[in-house]
Design a protein around this motif. Structure first.
Motif, PDB file in Angstrom:
ATOM      1  N   GLY A  42      -4.556 -13.343  18.995  1.00  0.00           N
ATOM      2  CA  GLY A  42      -4.652 -12.345  20.046  1.00  0.00           C
ATOM      3  C   GLY A  42      -3.962 -11.032  19.738  1.00  0.00           C
ATOM      4  N   GLU A  43      -3.505 -10.842  18.495  1.00  0.00           N
ATOM      5  CA  GLU A  43      -2.843  -9.592  18.131  1.00  0.00           C
ATOM      6  C   GLU A  43      -3.794  -8.412  18.350  1.00  0.00           C
ATOM      7  N   LYS A  44      -3.290  -7.377  18.972  1.00  0.00           N
ATOM      8  CA  LYS A  44      -4.128  -6.229  19.339  1.00  0.00           C
ATOM      9  C   LYS A  44      -4.227  -5.248  18.179  1.00  0.00           C
ATOM     10  N   TRP A  45      -5.444  -4.765  17.929  1.00  0.00           N
ATOM     11  CA  TRP A  45      -5.666  -3.720  16.926  1.00  0.00           C
ATOM     12  C   TRP A  45      -6.366  -2.549  17.585  1.00  0.00           C
ATOM     13  N   VAL A  46      -5.768  -1.368  17.508  1.00  0.00           N
ATOM     14  CA  VAL A  46      -6.370  -0.114  17.956  1.00  0.00           C
ATOM     15  C   VAL A  46      -6.276   0.858  16.787  1.00  0.00           C
ATOM     16  N   LEU A  47      -7.410   1.289  16.272  1.00  0.00           N
ATOM     17  CA  LEU A  47      -7.453   2.081  15.045  1.00  0.00           C
ATOM     18  C   LEU A  47      -6.526   3.287  15.098  1.00  0.00           C
ATOM     19  N   GLU A  48      -6.648   4.104  16.139  1.00  0.00           N
ATOM     20  CA  GLU A  48      -5.871   5.336  16.221  1.00  0.00           C
ATOM     21  C   GLU A  48      -4.368   5.081  16.248  1.00  0.00           C
ATOM     22  N   GLU A  49      -3.969   3.964  16.822  1.00  0.00           N
ATOM     23  CA  GLU A  49      -2.547   3.682  16.992  1.00  0.00           C
ATOM     24  C   GLU A  49      -1.917   3.017  15.774  1.00  0.00           C
ATOM     25  N   GLN A  50      -2.712   2.322  14.951  1.00  0.00           N
ATOM     26  CA  GLN A  50      -2.114   1.474  13.921  1.00  0.00           C
ATOM     27  C   GLN A  50      -2.529   1.773  12.487  1.00  0.00           C
ATOM     28  N   ILE A  51      -3.547   2.603  12.285  1.00  0.00           N
ATOM     29  CA  ILE A  51      -4.004   2.826  10.919  1.00  0.00           C
ATOM     30  C   ILE A  51      -2.947   3.534  10.073  1.00  0.00           C
ATOM     31  N   ASN A  52      -2.163   4.426  10.652  1.00  0.00           N
ATOM     32  CA  ASN A  52      -1.126   5.126   9.892  1.00  0.00           C
ATOM     33  C   ASN A  52      -0.077   4.142   9.375  1.00  0.00           C
ATOM     34  N   GLU A  53       0.386   3.239  10.247  1.00  0.00           N
ATOM     35  CA  GLU A  53       1.365   2.235   9.825  1.00  0.00           C
ATOM     36  C   GLU A  53       0.768   1.318   8.763  1.00  0.00           C
ATOM     37  N   MET A  54      -0.495   0.943   8.936  1.00  0.00           N
ATOM     38  CA  MET A  54      -1.117   0.057   7.959  1.00  0.00           C
ATOM     39  C   MET A  54      -1.173   0.704   6.578  1.00  0.00           C
ATOM     40  N   LEU A  55      -1.514   1.979   6.522  1.00  0.00           N
ATOM     41  CA  LEU A  55      -1.582   2.660   5.231  1.00  0.00           C
ATOM     42  C   LEU A  55      -0.200   2.797   4.596  1.00  0.00           C
ATOM     43  N   LYS A  56       0.837   2.969   5.406  1.00  0.00           N
ATOM     44  CA  LYS A  56       2.204   2.993   4.877  1.00  0.00           C
ATOM     45  C   LYS A  56       2.517   1.700   4.134  1.00  0.00           C
ATOM     46  N   VAL A  57       2.155   0.562   4.737  1.00  0.00           N
ATOM     47  CA  VAL A  57       2.420  -0.728   4.105  1.00  0.00           C
ATOM     48  C   VAL A  57       1.520  -0.919   2.886  1.00  0.00           C
ATOM     49  N   CYS A  58       0.269  -0.473   2.969  1.00  0.00           N
ATOM     50  CA  CYS A  58      -0.632  -0.575   1.813  1.00  0.00           C
ATOM     51  C   CYS A  58      -0.076   0.196   0.616  1.00  0.00           C
ATOM     52  N   ALA A  59       0.589   1.323   0.874  1.00  0.00           N
ATOM     53  CA  ALA A  59       1.191   2.095  -0.221  1.00  0.00           C
ATOM     54  C   ALA A  59       2.269   1.290  -0.938  1.00  0.00           C
ATOM     55  N   GLU A  60       2.927   0.381  -0.218  1.00  0.00           N
ATOM     56  CA  GLU A  60       3.965  -0.460  -0.824  1.00  0.00           C
ATOM     57  C   GLU A  60       3.379  -1.535  -1.726  1.00  0.00           C
ATOM     58  N   ILE A  61       2.194  -2.016  -1.414  1.00  0.00           N
ATOM     59  CA  ILE A  61       1.628  -3.146  -2.173  1.00  0.00           C
ATOM     60  C   ILE A  61       0.553  -2.721  -3.169  1.00  0.00           C
ATOM     61  N   LEU A  62       0.245  -1.426  -3.250  1.00  0.00           N
ATOM     62  CA  LEU A  62      -0.728  -0.930  -4.223  1.00  0.00           C
ATOM     63  C   LEU A  62      -0.023  -0.655  -5.549  1.00  0.00           C
ATOM     64  N   ASP A  63      -0.552  -1.205  -6.618  1.00  0.00           N
ATOM     65  CA  ASP A  63       0.007  -1.008  -7.953  1.00  0.00           C
ATOM     66  C   ASP A  63       0.141   0.486  -8.243  1.00  0.00           C
ATOM     67  N   PRO A  64       1.351   0.984  -8.540  1.00  0.00           N
ATOM     68  CA  PRO A  64       1.513   2.434  -8.741  1.00  0.00           C
ATOM     69  C   PRO A  64       0.877   2.959 -10.019  1.00  0.00           C
ATOM     70  N   GLU A  65       0.619   2.076 -10.977  1.00  0.00           N
ATOM     71  CA  GLU A  65       0.099   2.531 -12.268  1.00  0.00           C
ATOM     72  C   GLU A  65      -1.429   2.480 -12.335  1.00  0.00           C
ATOM     73  N   ASN A  66      -2.000   1.341 -12.021  1.00  0.00           N
ATOM     74  CA  ASN A  66      -3.454   1.155 -12.109  1.00  0.00           C
ATOM     75  C   ASN A  66      -3.976   0.698 -10.757  1.00  0.00           C
ATOM     76  N   HIS A  67      -4.787   1.534 -10.138  1.00  0.00           N
ATOM     77  CA  HIS A  67      -5.168   1.203  -8.764  1.00  0.00           C
ATOM     78  C   HIS A  67      -6.405   1.968  -8.314  1.00  0.00           C
ATOM     79  N   PHE A  68      -7.014   1.429  -7.248  1.00  0.00           N
ATOM     80  CA  PHE A  68      -7.967   2.187  -6.439  1.00  0.00           C
ATOM     81  C   PHE A  68      -7.783   1.751  -4.997  1.00  0.00           C
ATOM     82  N   LEU A  69      -8.170   2.624  -4.081  1.00  0.00           N
ATOM     83  CA  LEU A  69      -8.146   2.307  -2.652  1.00  0.00           C
ATOM     84  C   LEU A  69      -9.404   2.880  -2.020  1.00  0.00           C
ATOM     85  N   LEU A  70     -10.022   2.065  -1.172  1.00  0.00           N
ATOM     86  CA  LEU A  70     -11.237   2.465  -0.457  1.00  0.00           C
ATOM     87  C   LEU A  70     -11.003   2.260   1.036  1.00  0.00           C
ATOM     88  N   LEU A  71     -11.088   3.334   1.795  1.00  0.00           N
ATOM     89  CA  LEU A  71     -10.895   3.288   3.249  1.00  0.00           C
ATOM     90  C   LEU A  71     -12.191   3.695   3.939  1.00  0.00           C
TER      91      LEU A  71
END
Length: 298
Positions: free
Chosen positions: A217-246
């Motif tokens: 039942g966790e609530k997801w609202v794009l406008e409210e949470q996408i910024n936080e999600m991308l912050k965390v994605c930046a932590e887990i994306l390989d800094p050397e070899n990577h791609f990201l598709l949004l």
């Protein structure tokens, strides 16, 4: 940061065709079957008369009055509830995708995403890392996951709905593949755990809905949470070899919003592309179907 602004639409797809749009509806061919469905972006007039739509369509989705996202399918001609179509590109990607009529007007496939399947396949094939680790969040029925796996990636596929994860497994097996890691979880909770564990991915795919619920039942609202999600994605994306598709589908969003989100959350963004995804109908009307932002280190 260099950027390319694009409008992308799939072409030369034998098993899919957008026949007409207008009157808040779209008429599409999936394999040998033609469907008419609601489409809030199609605010212009239809090119074909209504009687021609009814003549061509095998099924029509009728919305509920109080909930435009729910309704039921009206069968106009004989057709199966479940069927499949193929997708192939010139680089060797070959998918078999299973479709079904659902009570939410969807059929298990977003055709405009074919241009992103091509991108994923090409990026993974040319990755400096052998068998790169790819995380697909909000992965739905998994066409992107299967495309990534076909290219040789180690894929983690996450969605909050167990039934669509089962659907995704069917797509993988139908495409002659195996080995995708399946996760039924809330996307935000999962990536925060991955960040705490220090896990890294060479590729991240995000296709979040405007609204949604996690398995508990966790609530997801794009406008409210996408910024936080991308912050965390930046932590887990390989800094050397990577791609990201949004990908983001929201009537109020432009690709400039995606650009600002990426710029403020990721460092040293290279090879960036952003813009609109659309489908061209047979009368050359362009139906916008969301925005995208993608970048890679190579």
């Amino acid at each position: 940061m260099q950027e390319t602004i694009l409008s992308l639409s799939p072409s030369d797809w034998a098993d899919y065709e957008l026949l007409d749009t207008g009157g808040f509806e779209k008429l599409e061919r999936f394999g040998q079957f033609i469907l008419s469905r609601p489409e809030p972006q199609a605010i212009w007039d239809k090119s074909l008369p209504d009687h021609e739509w009814k003549k061509q369509a095998h099924a029509h989705f009728a919305k509920e009055k109080n909930n435009p996202e729910k309704g039921q399918w009206e069968q106009l001609k004989k057709m199966p509830h479940n069927w499949s179509i193929s997708y192939e590109n010139k680089e060797g990607l070959s998918l078999k995708l299973n479709l079904a009529q659902t009570s939410f007007k969807h059929i298990g496939l977003f055709p405009e995403q074919a241009v992103n399947w091509d991108y994923l396949y090409s990026k993974i094939k040319s990755s400096p890392v052998a068998n790169p680790k790819v995380l697909n969040l909000f992965a739905y029925t998994g066409a992107a996951s299967v495309a990534a796996r076909a290219a040789g990636a180690e894929v983690t596929h996450l969605d909050s709905v167990k039934q669509v994860v089962t659907w995704s497994r069917h797509n993988m097996e139908s495409s002659g593949l195996e080995g995708i890691r399946w996760i039924v979880d809330d996307a935000m909770k999962f990536i925060k755990r991955e960040a705490r564990r220090g896990n890294k991915y060479q590729g991240i795919i995000l296709d979040p809905p405007a609204y949604g619920r996690g398995p508990d039942g966790e609530k997801w609202v794009l406008e409210e949470q996408i910024n936080e999600m991308l912050k965390v994605c930046a932590e887990i994306l390989d800094p050397e070899n990577h791609f990201l598709l949004l990908n983001m589908y929201s009537l109020s969003f432009s690709s400039l919003i995606a650009t600002n989100l990426i710029k403020t959350n990721f460092k040293n963004v290279r090879n960036a592309e952003h813009g609109e995804l659309y489908l061209n109908d047979s009368f050359d009307k362009k139906l916008p179907l969301g925005i995208f932002y993608r970048f890679s280190s190579y």
